[in-house]
Scaffold this motif. Structure first.
Motif, PDB file in Angstrom:
ATOM      1  N   PHE A  38       0.846  -1.199   0.000  1.00  0.00           N
ATOM      2  CA  PHE A  38       0.000   0.000   0.000  1.00  0.00           C
ATOM      3  C   PHE A  38       0.881   1.249   0.000  1.00  0.00           C
ATOM      4  CE2 PHE A  38      -1.877   3.314   2.776  1.00  0.00           C
ATOM      5  CZ  PHE A  38      -2.969   3.687   1.993  1.00  0.00           C
ATOM      6  N   GLY A  39       1.884   1.285   0.882  1.00  0.00           N
ATOM      7  CA  GLY A  39       2.776   2.442   0.939  1.00  0.00           C
ATOM      8  C   GLY A  39       3.512   2.664  -0.366  1.00  0.00           C
ATOM      9  N   ALA A  40       3.989   1.571  -0.965  1.00  0.00           N
ATOM     10  CA  ALA A  40       4.707   1.691  -2.236  1.00  0.00           C
ATOM     11  C   ALA A  40       3.787   2.225  -3.333  1.00  0.00           C
ATOM     12  CB  ALA A  40       5.287   0.341  -2.634  1.00  0.00           C
ATOM     13  N   ALA A  41       2.529   1.764  -3.328  1.00  0.00           N
ATOM     14  CA  ALA A  41       1.573   2.227  -4.342  1.00  0.00           C
ATOM     15  C   ALA A  41       1.244   3.703  -4.155  1.00  0.00           C
ATOM     16  CB  ALA A  41       0.301   1.376  -4.281  1.00  0.00           C
ATOM     17  N   VAL A  42       1.138   4.136  -2.894  1.00  0.00           N
ATOM     18  CA  VAL A  42       0.870   5.556  -2.628  1.00  0.00           C
ATOM     19  C   VAL A  42       2.008   6.415  -3.149  1.00  0.00           C
ATOM     20  CG1 VAL A  42       0.640   7.290  -0.806  1.00  0.00           C
ATOM     21  CG2 VAL A  42      -0.622   5.127  -0.636  1.00  0.00           C
TER      22      VAL A  42
END
Length: 491
Positions: A474-478
């Motif tokens: 999720f963090g990487a996608a954000v």
């Protein structure tokens, strides 16, 4: 003794090694052959441990290499009571215990007090806050059990003054004689009902934390179920019930007066005054947020109540909060850009945890879904409606969330991330795809002043390796969506 150890993971490996060092005849069984356990196996083979991997070794209770029967089974927390190996052992009359019970029995000369933390949610934050407070008081300690170091390793360390121990309901299920110095059940909400066989059994296993407590049974004043567990517990004579509350505390409690955390439990003048433990700004610093949520404050109070049970000074409670580093994937600010905050609470793996996360956000674009483990999400959705800007559903159990949203929030926009159900759930590309699509959809709904919150209310294993992987992806996608211009943050 001939001992069967169920599981070769974080818990099973140190158990097998320790028992073999004590010259037990140890057999380890593990049905999972996908993990690389070569290093652990090489170490165990030095101690002549019989390691058997593969599904064929866990389809029934095995026999020791020389025939006969095992004298004891030590199970890892993830093994269900109805699994063939465990059920077979119990049917054969073979004692089954877990790592907690084993650690209590072999602790020997190590008389370091056990401070035990359990509950449906907030365990890790409370335990790490507790460890930070103990450290600030100059006590040698470890955060262990369900986090940090394996409990068995910690109890064999003669240099520790006190142990900060997080225990899950799985771990407590298999303990029978532990006597903590102090223990807390933070809260009780339905979780893991499929594993325990129902809500009553789940609550009873949580209540095992209070059995044989010597000094303090810490309970949540705002969750009467936790007080009931204290009242039902068989404790050492003289043990006290200590409540924690978000309101003004009465005698025998810790709580909040305006913006100050106070103690009216461990001071001689508790009927007429209170001792200051710190402020809400200290809690905010501890969790890396500008404004801590009610659950953060409750966790800090529970940790303080346990710390004070071993005479930690009030100043060390405050200093411990100030030194505390926020936990991974628990209300962590990933990024903030264009007046939209992106929060990773992937560790919210049940409705109770998701409700706490949602209560701290308004308005919110909520990313939810996964494996619900038999939990009811109707109340969660009904309470969240006033805060919802939109909802993005992921995971296999979307239908229950979708139905609750259709009933309680028919005007709230809902989007679903659908992936190929035949794809391998262990393939990281699948999780990356889910995270990227969810972030893209959430971003399309978010407006200035909103929070995009990953608080799934469900387990992750349908589409991700674990909740950590879900949060990381999720963090990487954000950050990918924001073009790498907004760095990961977290206080």
């Amino acid at each position: 003794m001939r001992v069967l150890v169920a599981g070769l993971g974080v818990s099973g490996f140190p158990v097998a090694a320790h028992l073999a060092e004590r010259e037990a005849q140890v057999t380890v069984v593990d049905g999972n052959t996908t993990r690389d356990e070569s290093e652990r196996i090489r170490i165990l083979e030095v101690f002549d441990v019989d390691v058997r991997r593969g599904p064929e070794h866990v389809s029934a209770l095995p026999q020791p290499a020389g025939g006969g029967a095992f004298d004891l089974v030590v199970t890892s927390p993830g093994w269900r009571p109805d699994s063939p190996v465990i059920a077979g052992a119990r049917a054969a009359g073979i004692p089954v215990i877990g790592e907690v019970e084993l650690a209590w029995r072999v602790r020997g000369a190590n008389d370091a007090p056990w401070l035990v933390v359990t509950g449906t949610n907030g365990k890790t934050t409370t335990t790490t806050m507790l460890a930070s407070m103990l450290d600030a008081a100059g006590l040698r300690t470890r955060a262990c059990g369900n986090i940090g170091d394996p409990l068995l390793e910690a109890v064999l360390d003669p240099d520790l003054d006190v142990l900060a121990i997080e225990l899950s309901s799985f771990q407590l299920h298999w303990q029978f004689s532990m006597g903590a110095h102090a223990a807390v059940v933070l809260n009780i909400a339905d979780d893991h009902l499929d594993w325990h066989g129902g809500a009553h059994a789940y609550r009873a296993d949580k209540g095992r934390a209070y059995e044989n407590v010597a000094r303090a049974c810490v309970y949540n004043v705002d969750d009467p179920a936790t007080r009931s567990l204290v009242e039902d517990a068989d404790v050492v004579e003289g043990a006290r019930a200590i409540g924690f509350t978000l309101g003004i505390p009465g005698p025998g409690e810790v709580g909040v007066v305006e913006d100050v955390l106070v103690d009216r439990a461990y001071i001689p003048q508790r009927y007429s005054s209170a001792a200051e433990l710190g402020g809400l700004e200290d809690v905010a610093h501890a969790v890396g947020m500008d404004a801590p949520g009610p659950h953060h404050i409750a966790d800090a109070l529970a940790a303080a109540a346990l710390a004070r049970s071993v005479d930690v000074p009030t100043g060390a409670v405050r200093d411990g909060l100030r030194r505390h580093a926020p936990g991974e994937h628990r209300s962590r600010l990933v990024a903030e850009a264009e007046e939209v905050r992106w929060i990773d609470d992937s560790k919210a793996t049940n409705p109770h945890a998701a409700a706490a996360a949602l209560a701290a956000c308004d308005p919110v674009v909520w990313i939810a879904g996964g494996l619900l483990k038999g939990a009811d999400v109707d109340e969660l959705v009904a309470q969240a409606v006033p805060r919802l800007r939109a909802v993005v559903l992921i995971g296999e159990d979307r239908s229950a969330l979708r139905a609750a949203l259709e009933e309680h929030a028919p005007d709230t926009p809902v989007a679903e991330v659908v992936v190929d159900s035949s794809a391998d759930g262990a393939d990281p590309r699948r999780g990356e795809d889910v995270a990227a699509r969810a972030v893209e959809l959430a971003g399309s709904f978010a407006q200035p002043g909103d929070t995009v919150l990953l608080a799934p209310a469900a387990a992750s294993m349908d589409q991700f390796r674990d909740y950590r992987t879900r949060g990381e992806m999720f963090g990487a996608a954000v950050r990918s969506r924001l073009g790498g211009t907004a760095p990961a943050t977290g206080g």
